[in-house]
Design an enzyme around this catalytic site. Structure first.
Site, PDB file in Angstrom:
ATOM      1  N   HIS A  17       7.511   5.737  -1.311  1.00 36.51           N
ATOM      2  CA  HIS A  17       5.683   5.879  -1.810  1.00 36.51           C
ATOM      3  C   HIS A  17       5.680   6.741  -0.509  1.00 36.51           C
ATOM      4  O   HIS A  17       4.380   8.327  -0.696  1.00 36.51           O
ATOM      5  CB  HIS A  17       5.021   5.048  -1.759  1.00 36.51           C
ATOM      6  CG  HIS A  17       5.415   3.881  -2.971  1.00 36.51           C
ATOM      7  ND1 HIS A  17       5.458   2.402  -2.907  1.00 36.51           N
ATOM      8  CD2 HIS A  17       5.564   4.412  -4.299  1.00 36.51           C
ATOM      9  CE1 HIS A  17       5.486   2.334  -3.504  1.00 36.51           C
ATOM     10  NE2 HIS A  17       5.521   3.891  -4.135  1.00 36.51           N
ATOM     11  N   LYS A  41      -1.257  -8.411 -14.143  1.00 37.25           N
ATOM     12  CA  LYS A  41       0.481  -8.446 -13.852  1.00 37.25           C
ATOM     13  C   LYS A  41       0.021  -8.447 -12.253  1.00 37.25           C
ATOM     14  O   LYS A  41      -0.433  -7.775 -11.491  1.00 37.25           O
ATOM     15  CB  LYS A  41       0.393  -6.892 -13.131  1.00 37.25           C
ATOM     16  CG  LYS A  41       2.392  -7.123 -13.338  1.00 37.25           C
ATOM     17  CD  LYS A  41       2.225  -5.170 -13.240  1.00 37.25           C
ATOM     18  CE  LYS A  41       3.228  -4.529 -12.669  1.00 37.25           C
ATOM     19  NZ  LYS A  41       3.461  -3.021 -12.437  1.00 37.25           N
ATOM     20  N   ARG A  90      11.875   9.523  -8.839  1.00 35.86           N
ATOM     21  CA  ARG A  90      13.199   9.554  -7.818  1.00 35.86           C
ATOM     22  C   ARG A  90      14.089  10.106  -9.378  1.00 35.86           C
ATOM     23  O   ARG A  90      15.108  10.527  -8.714  1.00 35.86           O
ATOM     24  CB  ARG A  90      12.879   8.255  -8.247  1.00 35.86           C
ATOM     25  CG  ARG A  90      12.343   7.208  -7.385  1.00 35.86           C
ATOM     26  CD  ARG A  90      11.959   6.031  -7.192  1.00 35.86           C
ATOM     27  NE  ARG A  90      11.839   5.758  -8.164  1.00 35.86           N
ATOM     28  CZ  ARG A  90      11.163   4.339  -8.466  1.00 35.86           C
ATOM     29  NH1 ARG A  90      11.711   3.580  -8.176  1.00 35.86           N
ATOM     30  NH2 ARG A  90      10.695   4.332  -9.580  1.00 35.86           N
ATOM     31  N   SER A 127       9.366  -0.939  -4.909  1.00 32.24           N
ATOM     32  CA  SER A 127       9.154  -1.309  -4.582  1.00 32.24           C
ATOM     33  C   SER A 127       9.345  -3.184  -5.112  1.00 32.24           C
ATOM     34  O   SER A 127       9.802  -4.198  -4.497  1.00 32.24           O
ATOM     35  CB  SER A 127       7.394  -1.863  -5.054  1.00 32.24           C
ATOM     36  OG  SER A 127       6.689  -0.291  -4.644  1.00 32.24           O
TER      37      SER A 127
HETATM   38  O1  PNS Z   1       3.223   2.210  -8.792  1.00 31.56           O
HETATM   39  P1  PNS Z   1       3.069   2.286 -10.662  1.00 31.56           P
HETATM   40  O2  PNS Z   1       2.843   0.704 -11.383  1.00 31.56           O
HETATM   41  O3  PNS Z   1       4.151   2.758 -11.138  1.00 31.56           O
HETATM   42  O4  PNS Z   1       1.934   2.712 -11.091  1.00 31.56           O
HETATM   43  C1  PNS Z   1       1.341   3.310 -12.374  1.00 31.56           C
HETATM   44  C2  PNS Z   1       0.558   3.497 -12.060  1.00 31.56           C
HETATM   45  C3  PNS Z   1      -0.591   2.694 -11.643  1.00 31.56           C
HETATM   46  C4  PNS Z   1       0.078   4.980 -11.534  1.00 31.56           C
HETATM   47  C5  PNS Z   1      -0.116   3.702 -13.626  1.00 31.56           C
HETATM   48  O5  PNS Z   1       0.158   2.508 -14.724  1.00 31.56           O
HETATM   49  C6  PNS Z   1      -2.119   3.863 -13.902  1.00 31.56           C
HETATM   50  O6  PNS Z   1      -1.534   5.276 -13.640  1.00 31.56           O
HETATM   51  N1  PNS Z   1      -2.556   3.069 -14.733  1.00 31.56           N
HETATM   52  C7  PNS Z   1      -4.210   2.900 -14.568  1.00 31.56           C
HETATM   53  C8  PNS Z   1      -4.545   2.984 -15.887  1.00 31.56           C
HETATM   54  C9  PNS Z   1      -3.729   3.787 -16.491  1.00 31.56           C
HETATM   55  O7  PNS Z   1      -5.007   4.852 -16.418  1.00 31.56           O
HETATM   56  N2  PNS Z   1      -3.409   4.341 -17.745  1.00 31.56           N
HETATM   57  C10 PNS Z   1      -2.988   4.936 -18.474  1.00 31.56           C
HETATM   58  C11 PNS Z   1      -2.205   5.838 -17.493  1.00 31.56           C
HETATM   59  S1  PNS Z   1      -0.964   6.858 -19.353  1.00 31.56           S
END
Ligand code: PNS
Length: 158
Positions: A17, A41, A90, A127
């Site tokens: 990150h 979560k 990645r 993570s």
């Molecule tokens: O670190 P992660 O868990 O892979 O990040 C995923 C994250 C938090 C960026 C994604 O789940 C997100 O954008 N969540 C916010 C809610 C949202 O906008 N959901 C629609 C995504 S298209």
């Protein structure tokens, strides 16, 4: 001025990150690292601690700021004058879901997503794996910033 977000769960921040955040900070005027709060979560670290750990690790990056948000990322972007979303990629395995999210976000408000390829030395870091290894006493030194290493030791009582 171009302001981008680096969104994620950051539970916890890894060196992968950090690499993406730093490289985004070279490319854009301002980078906002946003910890997205997902109530369904339960993570290892509370949101406040995730932010503190990111703050410690990015203290030297002058154009990086931090925030948290419970809701849609595109709404955060609209409310905070954010022009683009920066995400690390990645491997091909990341691509399907990341493309789907980028297209959904683009469909919602027209915001674009910029993918930054993960540096090869960080490709295997996630993570979730870091937590699993650390939980069982494995060595995650070099995979996470030093302050995160300390927090993991404390969380797992090592
Ligand atoms: O670190 P992660 O868990 O892979 O990040 C995923 C994250 C938090 C960026 C994604 O789940 C997100 O954008 N969540 C916010 C809610 C949202 O906008 N959901 C629609 C995504 S298209």
């Amino acid at each position: 001025m171009t302001r981008v977000v680096c969104p994620g769960s950051f539970d916890p921040l890894t060196n992968g990150h950090l690499d993406i955040i730093e490289r985004a900070s070279f490319l854009f005027d301002e980078v906002v690292v946003v910890v997205l709060v997902n109530d369904s979560k339960k993570g290892l670290f509370p949101t406040e601690q995730r932010l503190e750990l990111i703050a410690g690790a990015t203290a030297e990056m002058e154009n990086v700021t931090l925030d948290s948000y419970a809701g849609l990322l595109v709404d955060y972007c609209a409310q905070n004058d954010v022009q683009a979303i920066a995400k690390g990629l990645r491997a091909v395995s990341d691509f399907d879901y990341e493309l789907q999210m980028a297209q959904m976000n683009g469909n919602l408000t027209g915001i674009d997503t910029v993918f930054i390829p993960t540096s090869p030395e960080y490709t295997f870091i996630a993570s979730s794996l870091v937590k699993e290894v650390a939980k069982h006493g494995g060595d995650v030194n070099g995979l996470v910033p030093r302050n995160v290493l300390t927090a993991l030791d404390e969380a797992f009582g090592h």
